[in-house]
Design an enzyme around this catalytic site. Structure first.
Site, PDB file in Angstrom:
ATOM      1  N   CYS A 192     -50.433  24.982  -6.267  1.00 44.61           N
ATOM      2  CA  CYS A 192     -50.382  24.638  -7.685  1.00 44.61           C
ATOM      3  C   CYS A 192     -50.268  23.128  -7.875  1.00 44.61           C
ATOM      4  CB  CYS A 192     -49.224  25.357  -8.368  1.00 44.61           C
ATOM      5  SG  CYS A 192     -47.603  25.052  -7.620  1.00 44.61           S
ATOM      6  N   HIS A 205     -40.124  20.415  -9.499  1.00 44.95           N
ATOM      7  CA  HIS A 205     -40.761  21.732  -9.469  1.00 44.95           C
ATOM      8  C   HIS A 205     -39.779  22.833  -9.841  1.00 44.95           C
ATOM      9  CE1 HIS A 205     -43.184  25.099  -8.098  1.00 44.95           C
ATOM     10  NE2 HIS A 205     -44.178  24.288  -7.793  1.00 44.95           N
ATOM     11  N   THR A 237     -38.691  28.894  -7.234  1.00 45.57           N
ATOM     12  CA  THR A 237     -39.630  29.977  -6.929  1.00 45.57           C
ATOM     13  C   THR A 237     -38.883  31.104  -6.223  1.00 45.57           C
ATOM     14  OG1 THR A 237     -40.243  28.945  -4.821  1.00 45.57           O
ATOM     15  CG2 THR A 237     -41.606  28.426  -6.736  1.00 45.57           C
ATOM     16  N   ARG A 256     -36.688  20.833  -6.340  1.00 44.24           N
ATOM     17  CA  ARG A 256     -36.670  22.101  -7.070  1.00 44.24           C
ATOM     18  C   ARG A 256     -35.528  22.047  -8.091  1.00 44.24           C
ATOM     19  NH1 ARG A 256     -39.429  26.342  -4.317  1.00 44.24           N
ATOM     20  NH2 ARG A 256     -41.220  25.343  -3.322  1.00 44.24           N
TER      21      ARG A 256
END
Length: 507
Positions: free
Chosen positions: A310, A337, A340, A391
């Site tokens: 991505c 980010h 996930t 993250r």
């Protein structure tokens, strides 16, 4: 769609309207809106007929009109001018739609706004139809003679379910990509119901637009009339897809379990499987495809491909545009980010450094190969980029910060104007979007179809030193890039009208 208007001083003579004048202004605005609603309501059945009877996907500068509500159709027209295009009226759109229905075109992707500009001075229906026939004759992609391409989703996680939503919404008259099956492991007793529920409901992207039901006896999910066979298997090499009427299928591997040619090649041992696309970075010698950049390198002999990551999809188009206009000496990419599924909700054992710590409570420094992977699509940037990632506790939408040293100097206004024009007029307009707003935050980009969105107000430029901020929906925007690659692999992308030229935008 919203806009900010200047507030008037209540003591100003210009704001000293009588009660009757206020009432008249209220009625005037309401009546004007009702009239626009009536216009938009006339467009909706025409948009639907073109799609279902002729396979025509109508859009306004890339924003699809299919299945939109009345207010959303109006908003799409208002947004055109906000983005820097010519103003577009509902009447102009109606003129083009009526002309298309009269000439009954073959399946195509038609930009109504661009045709409306060409037809602006034409008064007769015959003249409009003649123009449309001429533009269709210039089509830059041949019409597919086949009945579409069968697609199988191997894995049904975040990306798999979004791909399913997109493919179902693109089903049209069946001449494009056709979602035929998903392959999963049976995880729970009521697995089929759970899978259908996850397709129907999504905490980030909202409810599925339409109806989802199941045929439990045959392990089938039915979504908006699309019959999706659910195949339970632990082995990608032993499935007989032909037993379900599936042939020459594109297998989209969403699991990430295999990244190399040998592992992904297991799919091709199954009867009815023809090609494989990995929705993660692939290991050499696999081609990593970023649509809009190197999808032209896809050949019939390429049976296994990767759609990269991505982040690679988000930053590569912007980097390509910068390199073309200014040249890139070197750069560092920092991605902020969203967390996930491979991270832990609370602290627990994890094979990765730091990723064992709670994803919802911490910012987590981690590695990313996205910057180095850019060179797989743009070989001229080999060795010029480094990258790292943080993250953060958000479920979707990420931000790439590009710290670039250019070969040619620029200014904030100049580079922003260039990237804005690239997003509107270049061959990368499907990949790059541009926005200038002091109020936007990450959730404003949930559901974006573009690979990346340049935040113009955040740009920093000082000679050859440039910092760009690029937002991206790391789930939905990436999934659209994957679908574009699938269309390229299968040769079923609809004809683009007006023909999409490979325009080079000058800085």
């Amino acid at each position: 769609m919203w806009s900010v208007t200047q507030q008037l001083d209540p003591e100003s003579p210009s704001n000293s309207a009588t009660a009757g004048e206020h009432r008249g202004a209220y009625d005037s605005h309401r009546d004007a809106w009702v009239a626009r609603e009536e216009q938009a309501e006339r467009l909706i059945p025409m948009i639907g007929r073109l799609y279902r009877q002729h396979g025509v996907v109508s859009s306004i500068h890339g924003h699809r009109l299919i299945n939109l509500s009345t207010s959303a159709v109006i908003s799409a027209h208002e947004r055109a001018e906000e983005l820097g295009h010519q103003a577009l009226t509902l009447a102009q759109t109606e003129k083009v739609l009526r002309g298309l229905l009269e000439i009954a075109p073959e399946p195509a992707s038609i930009d109504i706004a661009r045709l409306a500009v060409l037809a602006a001075d034409l008064e007769s229906d015959e003249a409009v139809q003649e123009l449309l026939r001429a533009e269709i004759a210039k089509r830059n992609v041949p019409v597919s003679d086949g009945d579409g391409a069968d697609v199988v989703l191997y894995g049904f996680g975040r990306i798999g379910r979004l791909l399913a939503r997109i493919l179902i919404s693109h089903a049209g008259n069946g001449h494009g990509l056709r979602l035929r099956a998903i392959v999963v492991r049976r995880s729970v007793k009521n697995d089929l119901e759970k899978r259908a529920s996850l397709l129907a409901r999504d905490s980030v992207h909202g409810p599925f637009a339409g109806s989802v039901s199941i045929d439990a006896e045959n392990d089938v999910i039915i979504a908006n009339g699309t019959r999706i066979q659910v195949i339970y298997s632990d082995d990608p090499s032993t499935i007989d897809y032909t037993a379900y009427g599936i042939k020459d299928a594109l297998i989209v591997d969403n699991t990430g379990k295999w990244r190399d040619e040998e592992g992904l090649g297991l799919h091709l041992k199954s009867k009815g499987a023809a090609r494989v696309l990995l929705t993660a970075p692939g290991k050499a010698p696999l081609k990593n495809i970023v649509h809009g950049i190197n999808d032209s390198t896809i050949e019939d002999a390429d049976t296994i491909l990767s759609a990269a990551s991505c982040t690679t999809n988000a930053i590569t188009p912007v980097l390509a545009a910068l390199d073309e206009a200014y040249g890139i000496q070197r750069g560092h990419v920092e991605t902020v980010h969203s967390f996930t599924n491979d991270q832990n909700l609370i602290d627990n054992l994890h094979k990765g450094d730091r990723r064992g710590r709670s994803a919802v409570l911490n910012m987590v420094i981690t590695e990313t190969g996205a910057a180095k992977a850019v060179s797989k699509a743009l070989p001229q940037l080999e060795g010029k980029l480094t990258g790292s990632s943080i993250r953060v506790p958000t479920p979707d939408v990420s931000l790439a910060i590009l710290n670039i040293t250019l070969e040619k100097p620029t200014s904030k206004d100049e580079v922003n104007d260039y990237l804005r024009r690239v997003s509107l007029h270049s061959k990368l307009r499907q990949q790059i979007d541009y926005i200038e707003s002091p109020e936007v935050v990450s959730t404003d980009f949930v559901g974006s179809h573009r690979a990346g969105i340049v935040d113009g107000l955040a740009t920093i430029a000082d000679g050859k030193d440039l910092v760009l901020y690029v937002w991206y929906d790391n789930e939905y925007g990436y999934s659209y890039q994957v679908v574009r690659v699938l269309e390229r692999m299968s040769g079923v992308h609809p004809v683009v009208i007006p023909a999409r030229a490979d325009v080079r935008v000058e800085a």
